[in-house]
Design an enzyme around this catalytic site. Sequence first.
Site, PDB file in Angstrom:
ATOM      1  N   LEU A 168       4.575   5.829 -10.889  1.00  0.00           N
ATOM      2  CA  LEU A 168       4.232   4.785 -10.398  1.00  0.00           C
ATOM      3  C   LEU A 168       4.682   2.974 -10.989  1.00  0.00           C
ATOM      4  CD1 LEU A 168       0.863   5.424  -9.012  1.00  0.00           C
ATOM      5  CD2 LEU A 168       3.708   5.972  -7.936  1.00  0.00           C
ATOM      6  N   ASP A 184      -1.636   5.457 -15.215  1.00  0.00           N
ATOM      7  CA  ASP A 184      -0.945   3.683 -15.266  1.00  0.00           C
ATOM      8  C   ASP A 184       0.636   3.458 -15.101  1.00  0.00           C
ATOM      9  OD1 ASP A 184      -0.293   5.224 -18.371  1.00  0.00           O
ATOM     10  OD2 ASP A 184      -1.705   4.446 -18.966  1.00  0.00           O
ATOM     11  N   ASN A 188      -4.233  11.040 -10.507  1.00  0.00           N
ATOM     12  CA  ASN A 188      -3.024  12.219 -11.024  1.00  0.00           C
ATOM     13  C   ASN A 188      -3.617  13.508 -11.163  1.00  0.00           C
ATOM     14  OD1 ASN A 188      -0.471  13.121 -10.682  1.00  0.00           O
ATOM     15  ND2 ASN A 188      -0.529  12.571 -12.748  1.00  0.00           N
ATOM     16  N   HIS A 235      -2.185  16.931 -12.872  1.00  0.00           N
ATOM     17  CA  HIS A 235      -1.360  17.324 -13.560  1.00  0.00           C
ATOM     18  C   HIS A 235      -1.756  19.114 -14.432  1.00  0.00           C
ATOM     19  CE1 HIS A 235       2.667  17.151 -16.367  1.00  0.00           C
ATOM     20  NE2 HIS A 235       1.993  17.805 -17.453  1.00  0.00           N
ATOM     21  N   GLU A 254      -7.056  23.241 -10.772  1.00  0.00           N
ATOM     22  CA  GLU A 254      -6.646  22.176  -9.994  1.00  0.00           C
ATOM     23  C   GLU A 254      -7.356  21.845  -8.629  1.00  0.00           C
ATOM     24  OE1 GLU A 254      -2.943  20.826  -9.330  1.00  0.00           O
ATOM     25  OE2 GLU A 254      -2.411  22.382 -10.856  1.00  0.00           O
ATOM     26  N   ASN A 286      -3.196  21.094  -3.145  1.00  0.00           N
ATOM     27  CA  ASN A 286      -3.682  19.896  -3.389  1.00  0.00           C
ATOM     28  C   ASN A 286      -4.400  18.815  -2.235  1.00  0.00           C
ATOM     29  OD1 ASN A 286      -4.803  20.198  -6.764  1.00  0.00           O
ATOM     30  ND2 ASN A 286      -2.334  20.444  -6.501  1.00  0.00           N
TER      31      ASN A 286
HETATM   32  C1  GAR Z   1       0.582  21.085  -9.188  1.00  0.00           C
HETATM   33  O1  GAR Z   1       0.535  21.750  -9.695  1.00  0.00           O
HETATM   34  C2  GAR Z   1       0.265  19.725  -9.825  1.00  0.00           C
HETATM   35  O2  GAR Z   1      -0.469  19.093 -10.523  1.00  0.00           O
HETATM   36  C3  GAR Z   1       1.926  19.069  -9.957  1.00  0.00           C
HETATM   37  O3  GAR Z   1       2.477  19.741  -8.595  1.00  0.00           O
HETATM   38  C4  GAR Z   1       2.125  20.879  -7.938  1.00  0.00           C
HETATM   39  C5  GAR Z   1       1.528  20.549  -6.475  1.00  0.00           C
HETATM   40  O4  GAR Z   1       1.833  21.386  -5.397  1.00  0.00           O
HETATM   41  N1  GAR Z   1       2.109  17.872 -10.589  1.00  0.00           N
HETATM   42  C6  GAR Z   1       2.632  17.655 -11.827  1.00  0.00           C
HETATM   43  O5  GAR Z   1       3.434  18.403 -11.979  1.00  0.00           O
HETATM   44  C7  GAR Z   1       2.865  16.145 -11.438  1.00  0.00           C
HETATM   45  N2  GAR Z   1       3.273  15.547 -13.303  1.00  0.00           N
HETATM   46  P1  GAR Z   1       0.968  21.457  -4.644  1.00  0.00           P
HETATM   47  O6  GAR Z   1       1.947  20.053  -3.794  1.00  0.00           O
HETATM   48  O7  GAR Z   1       0.474  22.380  -3.748  1.00  0.00           O
HETATM   49  O8  GAR Z   1      -0.740  20.389  -4.937  1.00  0.00           O
END
Ligand code: GAR
Length: 201
Positions: free
Chosen positions: A92, A140, A106, A108, A173, A14
């Site tokens: 956080l 939050d 964020n 998700h 994403e 991301n």
């Molecule tokens: C992503 O799928 C993100 O949505 C998730 O971790 C991955 C990180 O991938 N986040 C969560 O689950 C937060 N609760 P990346 O390091 O390749 O961006």
Amino acid sequence: MKRLGILLSGRGSNFEAIADNVAAGKINAEIAVVISNRPEARGLELARARGLNAVCIPSKGMEREAYDRLVVAELKKHQVDLVCLAGFMRLLSAYFVREFPLRILNIHPALLPSFPGLDAQHQALEHGVKITGCTVHFVDENLDSGPIIVQAAVPVLDDDTVETLSARILKEEHRIYTEAINIVLSGNFRIEGRRVLLTKP
Ligand code: GAR
């Protein structure tokens, strides 16, 4: 020029998508600093390879607010306007959230409020939903909570594994994080209750 601070814990895809869109002029901002709580995060290396400020602040063994004070200080040092959590696997503290009101996002990998927390794609498969997706929301102090800015839906196919489903979600994403950042940076929104409503420029 607005300044982004990226927080990550791992792979950093991301972050890469955001950095590509910044470089392509699709996000009108610069990346001021990339911070990881894990020294081994691939995202940290990717940030260094791009010549960005990449800082590791290890979280292991630290109390939550004490840790957050270090991160907030680093973000302020780099005069960050908007904080983007990009696979930052930590909750956080209220302190952190207060320091950046409506300025922490964020992503998700589920359609919140379904499947918060860890392994959201696995949770979706186990539950048997036919549609899942991803969510960008304001942060939050609660887990995967906060007003929703953008969501995208993806189908769950009969032969999906966690890997194939995660890959389909990840593509979305990478698209919606930029969209959400642009909405927030533009300031063309207002919040009514939990609803983020777009306003005319
Ligand atoms: C992503 O799928 C993100 O949505 C998730 O971790 C991955 C990180 O991938 N986040 C969560 O689950 C937060 N609760 P990346 O390091 O390749 O961006």
